[in-house]
Motif scaffolding. Sequence first.
Motif, PDB file in Angstrom:
ATOM      1  N   ALA A 234       0.857  -1.185   0.000  1.00 53.27           N
ATOM      2  CA  ALA A 234       0.000   0.000   0.000  1.00 53.27           C
ATOM      3  C   ALA A 234       0.892   1.232   0.000  1.00 53.27           C
ATOM      4  N   ARG A 235       0.942   1.930  -1.123  1.00 57.94           N
ATOM      5  CA  ARG A 235       1.834   3.076  -1.265  1.00 57.94           C
ATOM      6  C   ARG A 235       1.264   4.299  -0.543  1.00 57.94           C
ATOM      7  N   TRP A 236       2.162   5.069   0.073  1.00 58.55           N
ATOM      8  CA  TRP A 236       1.778   6.259   0.821  1.00 58.55           C
ATOM      9  C   TRP A 236       0.661   5.931   1.821  1.00 58.55           C
ATOM     10  N   ASP A 237       0.791   4.826   2.500  1.00 60.43           N
ATOM     11  CA  ASP A 237      -0.287   4.348   3.359  1.00 60.43           C
ATOM     12  C   ASP A 237      -0.399   5.124   4.659  1.00 60.43           C
ATOM     13  N   ARG A 238       0.722   5.568   5.205  1.00 60.61           N
ATOM     14  CA  ARG A 238       0.692   6.233   6.506  1.00 60.61           C
ATOM     15  C   ARG A 238       1.608   7.440   6.517  1.00 60.61           C
ATOM     16  N   VAL A 239       1.278   8.369   7.393  1.00 63.68           N
ATOM     17  CA  VAL A 239       2.105   9.557   7.603  1.00 63.68           C
ATOM     18  C   VAL A 239       2.701   9.465   8.999  1.00 63.68           C
ATOM     19  N   LEU A 240       4.019   9.618   9.082  1.00 59.41           N
ATOM     20  CA  LEU A 240       4.694   9.521  10.370  1.00 59.41           C
ATOM     21  C   LEU A 240       4.803  10.890  11.038  1.00 59.41           C
ATOM     22  N   PRO A 241       5.007  10.915  12.346  1.00 63.03           N
ATOM     23  CA  PRO A 241       5.182  12.190  13.050  1.00 63.03           C
ATOM     24  C   PRO A 241       6.414  12.939  12.547  1.00 63.03           C
ATOM     25  N   GLU A 242       6.500  14.213  12.844  1.00 61.29           N
ATOM     26  CA  GLU A 242       7.577  15.069  12.334  1.00 61.29           C
ATOM     27  C   GLU A 242       8.956  14.597  12.757  1.00 61.29           C
ATOM     28  N   TRP A 243       9.055  13.955  13.915  1.00 58.01           N
ATOM     29  CA  TRP A 243      10.383  13.573  14.401  1.00 58.01           C
ATOM     30  C   TRP A 243      10.918  12.292  13.772  1.00 58.01           C
ATOM     31  N   LYS A 244      10.130  11.653  12.910  1.00 60.17           N
ATOM     32  CA  LYS A 244      10.628  10.487  12.188  1.00 60.17           C
ATOM     33  C   LYS A 244      11.314  10.951  10.914  1.00 60.17           C
ATOM     34  N   THR A 245      12.435  10.331  10.577  1.00 57.58           N
ATOM     35  CA  THR A 245      13.202  10.759   9.405  1.00 57.58           C
ATOM     36  C   THR A 245      13.024   9.800   8.244  1.00 57.58           C
ATOM     37  N   VAL A 246      13.417  10.232   7.067  1.00 49.51           N
ATOM     38  CA  VAL A 246      13.338   9.384   5.881  1.00 49.51           C
ATOM     39  C   VAL A 246      14.164   8.126   6.077  1.00 49.51           C
ATOM     40  N   GLU A 247      15.340   8.269   6.688  1.00 51.30           N
ATOM     41  CA  GLU A 247      16.203   7.119   6.926  1.00 51.30           C
ATOM     42  C   GLU A 247      15.542   6.102   7.853  1.00 51.30           C
ATOM     43  N   ASN A 248      14.584   6.566   8.629  1.00 51.66           N
ATOM     44  CA  ASN A 248      13.905   5.680   9.565  1.00 51.66           C
ATOM     45  C   ASN A 248      12.684   4.995   8.963  1.00 51.66           C
ATOM     46  N   GLY A 249      12.579   5.000   7.639  1.00 53.00           N
ATOM     47  CA  GLY A 249      11.502   4.214   7.060  1.00 53.00           C
ATOM     48  C   GLY A 249      10.628   4.903   6.043  1.00 53.00           C
ATOM     49  N   GLY A 250      10.948   6.119   5.636  1.00 54.31           N
ATOM     50  CA  GLY A 250      10.124   6.789   4.646  1.00 54.31           C
ATOM     51  C   GLY A 250      10.369   6.263   3.249  1.00 54.31           C
ATOM     52  N   ASN A 251       9.450   6.598   2.335  1.00 51.69           N
ATOM     53  CA  ASN A 251       9.624   6.124   0.974  1.00 51.69           C
ATOM     54  C   ASN A 251      10.590   6.983   0.168  1.00 51.69           C
TER      55      ASN A 251
END
Length: 230
Positions: free
Chosen positions: A170-187
Amino acid sequence: MSEACSNFHFPVPEILENALVKLVPFIIAEHAETFFSGLEDSLFAYLPWGPYATTEDYVNGLIETRVRPDPGMLLFAVFDKASGALAGTIGLLDTSPVNLSTEVAWIITLPAFQRTYVTSNATGLLLHWVLDAPAQGGLGLRRVNWKATTANKASVGVAERMGFRMEGVARWDRVLPEWKTVENGGNGITLREGDRRPNCIGIDVVSLGLCWDEWEDGGRDLVDKVMSRR
């Protein structure tokens, strides 16, 4: 009955165990402080919640507001029987008595017990409980879901070893809080101009499933084999 699961759809066993690990309903007064003391912020890298600054924040931010009020959610404390130590948590969410389905969730294995038998055995015990027929002591559910961000290859790997089948992303399924980084799991995809949450990354979510017919047709044996490894 556990403070954390008294509202669950089904009766909850006092213990699920084998020779290596045991699962007991997570009780705030007995387990929260010990569990929180072993947490590291990195354990929340792929999750849409956490990390937490204090035990109270963990209890109020997760158990009291999310797990406990929802009859589809359940949380277990996982103990390593060799050491007697609390080794992590595991549980369920989106449990549906109507559709006879649930999702394995809340898996956090503390650093000292990662890459051991703990996660696979805790998962296996949970699968036996939800997929075994009532005559075998289980709930007799028909489907178990497993979801993880595409970046969390360790989680996807555990699911596949336990017999879950990949069913899609499921692409773009969830939005993470501001303190989460791309390296921590973003697309890693650049957001469009004017995005409503420009400082929050999105994640793609892998969906896997394990169904009752697969469980009966070799799935149970596969899980037992994985659980027997040291």
